[in-house]
Design a protein around this motif. Structure first.
Motif, PDB file in Angstrom:
ATOM      1  N   GLY A   9       0.838  -1.194   0.000  1.00 58.98           N
ATOM      2  CA  GLY A   9       0.000   0.000   0.000  1.00 58.98           C
ATOM      3  C   GLY A   9       0.875   1.247   0.000  1.00 58.98           C
ATOM      4  O   GLY A   9       1.990   1.250  -0.516  1.00 58.98           O
ATOM      5  N   LYS A  10       0.403   2.334   0.606  1.00 51.82           N
ATOM      6  CA  LYS A  10       1.138   3.589   0.631  1.00 51.82           C
ATOM      7  C   LYS A  10       2.006   3.681   1.879  1.00 51.82           C
ATOM      8  O   LYS A  10       1.564   3.381   2.989  1.00 51.82           O
ATOM      9  CB  LYS A  10       0.166   4.779   0.595  1.00 51.82           C
ATOM     10  CG  LYS A  10       0.832   6.147   0.548  1.00 51.82           C
ATOM     11  CD  LYS A  10       1.590   6.353  -0.754  1.00 51.82           C
ATOM     12  CE  LYS A  10       2.180   7.757  -0.818  1.00 51.82           C
ATOM     13  NZ  LYS A  10       2.986   7.944  -2.043  1.00 51.82           N
ATOM     14  N   SER A  11       3.270   4.075   1.674  1.00 50.02           N
ATOM     15  CA  SER A  11       4.188   4.285   2.793  1.00 50.02           C
ATOM     16  C   SER A  11       4.475   5.767   2.965  1.00 50.02           C
ATOM     17  O   SER A  11       4.302   6.562   2.034  1.00 50.02           O
ATOM     18  CB  SER A  11       5.501   3.530   2.554  1.00 50.02           C
ATOM     19  OG  SER A  11       5.278   2.134   2.510  1.00 50.02           O
TER      20      SER A  11
ATOM     21  N   SER B 282       7.119   2.132  -2.615  1.00 51.41           N
ATOM     22  CA  SER B 282       5.874   2.678  -2.052  1.00 51.41           C
ATOM     23  C   SER B 282       6.117   3.977  -1.300  1.00 51.41           C
ATOM     24  O   SER B 282       5.173   4.746  -1.057  1.00 51.41           O
ATOM     25  CB  SER B 282       5.227   1.646  -1.116  1.00 51.41           C
ATOM     26  OG  SER B 282       5.948   1.524   0.101  1.00 51.41           O
TER      27      SER B 282
ATOM     28  N   ASN C 120       5.160   2.192   7.521  1.00 51.98           N
ATOM     29  CA  ASN C 120       4.109   1.464   6.822  1.00 51.98           C
ATOM     30  C   ASN C 120       3.332   0.643   7.839  1.00 51.98           C
ATOM     31  O   ASN C 120       3.907   0.152   8.820  1.00 51.98           O
ATOM     32  CB  ASN C 120       4.715   0.557   5.743  1.00 51.98           C
ATOM     33  CG  ASN C 120       3.669  -0.131   4.884  1.00 51.98           C
ATOM     34  OD1 ASN C 120       3.046  -1.098   5.296  1.00 51.98           O
ATOM     35  ND2 ASN C 120       3.472   0.376   3.674  1.00 51.98           N
TER      36      ASN C 120
END
Length: 486
Positions: free
Chosen positions: A158-160, A245, A447
């Motif tokens: 996902g997004k970090s 990410s 994350n």
């Protein structure tokens, strides 16, 4: 005939049998004194073979041990049509002979037929080994590519978010090979084979334990968010995708193999990088290429970053991989030589560590020059994938992975960064199963899947070894051997 013998049908065998009959047919004696008796042997067993399969100990023994009633009962199980199939074998052979004679068909006088027959008979033999090797190699590559595609899963990070601890522009991770830390002068070995590591300013950790005792077993756990209970990797949570990410541009420069049983799992991680370079596209041992080839590639990468984007650069070297003597062919700064043949390999191993030290020195020098020229701050981390165990073979002490040593998991870990003013050493246990979490901490990445505060370079030991002690409690005790004066 083949079905009657109970064999699995093979096109190659069918063609070979066909050609045997055709060539023998050119001679009346060969046909009647060779082929006919040969066919009769097949016919005798055919009713049984059609019904029960190929000849076995049980069926042959029955011929010698059963009485008339048992034989009658056994034969009664054979369907009547199988007897007709058997008769058809002899009829077919005789029809071939009669037809060939009636129409004067002599295959052996036809040169085209002879050439095709020879090709058919030798197709899987010496003259066609080249073609066979191409086919085999192509199928192996196809298989490995399939494995690679299977392992190359979509990222689950996902997004970090980058924290304020992400203080450097360029992060370089150098992965060493087959290096036990008790053979480094930096960790107390009496031969001075680590002059750069000994003097460079940074953090030295004495206590990193690898994820396994060979490259794949270890790195697939250390470079992914591993399951610490089952010791299984998660390729969808690999550290390359983690860096991407968070906005890093990623590079993978490798002197290991690209495809092969012992390369593909790590390649599956490498292929997620934005830029990939492999010195060899076969297996890891397909060529004895030098680690120094990666230096020029690194230099060109460092010279191109006009937008000052954060970068993660991985250098996967060949290091001290067996056979260590092959690793030092191009290394002219050897630190020890011995007279005894018994310790010859260990001397190569100790010198291969000196070569890796020299490789790190050159890497650090490039980073430092780029820092001074372009104000590109950097952090360089080095670790090795696993150690090795001593083995005495033909009165020579070697290193391999055929058994587990108490020191097999003991690997070096160090960090040298721009701005460091001194070298500090910490004796602290660090688990390879938390390595990706530790890399996230090093790069300042936050994350939801990362265990926070897993600092690889702190003086604090990690609290859980996840069963590592049980893996080594029965291992052989083979500490480093001092080869000075040998």
């Amino acid at each position: 005939m083949y079905k009657g013998a109970g064999f699995t049908i093979s096109k190659t065998h069918i063609v070979a049998m066909m050609l045997l009959v055709i060539f023998a047919n050119s001679s009346k004696k060969a046909f009647y004194f060779l082929i006919i008796p040969f066919v009769l042997l097949y016919m005798i067993y055919a009713p049984i073979g059609f019904t029960f399969g190929k000849a076995s100990y049980q069926y042959i023994a029955s011929l010698f041990t059963t009485d008339y009633s048992e034989t009658s009962e056994f034969m009664g199980q054979i369907p009547i049509e199988n007897w007709f199939y058997t008769l058809a074998i002899l009829i077919s052979i005789l029809l071939f002979r009669i037809t060939a004679k009636k129409f004067n068909i002599n295959y052996t006088k036809n040169k085209t037929f002879l050439i095709l027959a020879i090709i058919a008979l030798t197709f899987k033999q010496g003259p066609f080994d080249y073609i066979k090797n191409i086919k085999t190699s192509t199928m192996e590559v196809k298989h490995e590519l399939t494995r690679l595609n299977t392992m190359t899963q979509e990222s689950h990070w996902g997004k970090s978010i980058l924290t304020n601890k992400s203080t450097y522009d360029t992060y370089v991770l150098v992965i060493g090979e087959s290096m036990r830390r008790d053979y480094l002068n930096l960790y107390g070995y009496p031969v001075k084979n680590t002059p750069f590591m000994d003097s460079a300013k940074g953090v030295i950790i004495n206590g990193l334990e690898s994820g396994g005792t060979n490259t794949i077993a270890s790195l697939r756990l250390m470079l992914t968010k591993a399951n610490t209970k089952t010791w299984q990797p998660n390729y969808a949570l690999n550290f390359i995708d983690l860096a991407k990410s968070a906005g890093f541009k990623t590079y993978w420069l490798s002197n290991q193999g690209y495809l092969g049983t012992f390369d593909t799992p790590i390649t599956s991680i490498a292929t997620h990088s934005d830029y990939k370079y492999f010195t060899k596209y076969g297996a890891y041992d397909s060529a004895n290429t030098s680690d120094y080839l990666l230096i020029s590639k690194l230099k060109s990468i460092l010279q191109t970053n006009p937008e000052k984007q954060k970068r993660l650069i991985v250098l996967h070297i060949y290091g001290s991989h067996p056979s260590a003597c092959d690793r030092i062919d191009d290394f002219n700064k050897k630190v020890i030589s011995i007279k005894s043949e018994k310790y010859k390999y260990l001397a190569c191993y100790v010198n291969s560590i000196a070569k890796t030290d020299d490789f790190l020195s050159k890497t650090y020098s490039l980073l430092e020059k780029n820092y001074k020229k372009n104000d590109d701050t950097f952090s360089l981390v080095f670790f090795a994938d696993h150690g090795l165990a001593h083995r005495v073979i033909d009165n020579q002490i070697l290193f391999n992975n055929n058994r587990v040593s108490k020191y097999h998991y003991d690997i070096p870990l160090m960090k040298f960064s721009s701005g460091d003013t001194q070298q500090v050493k910490y004796n602290a246990f660090k688990s390879g199963l938390n390595f990706t979490d530790g890399l996230a901490h090093w790069m300042g990445i936050n994350n939801k899947n990362i265990t926070p505060d897993m600092d690889l370079f702190s003086p604090t030991s990690m609290s859980n070894d996840y069963g590592l002690h049980n893996k080594t409690k029965n291992a052989v005790d083979d500490p480093a051997i001092d080869i000075r004066g040998k």
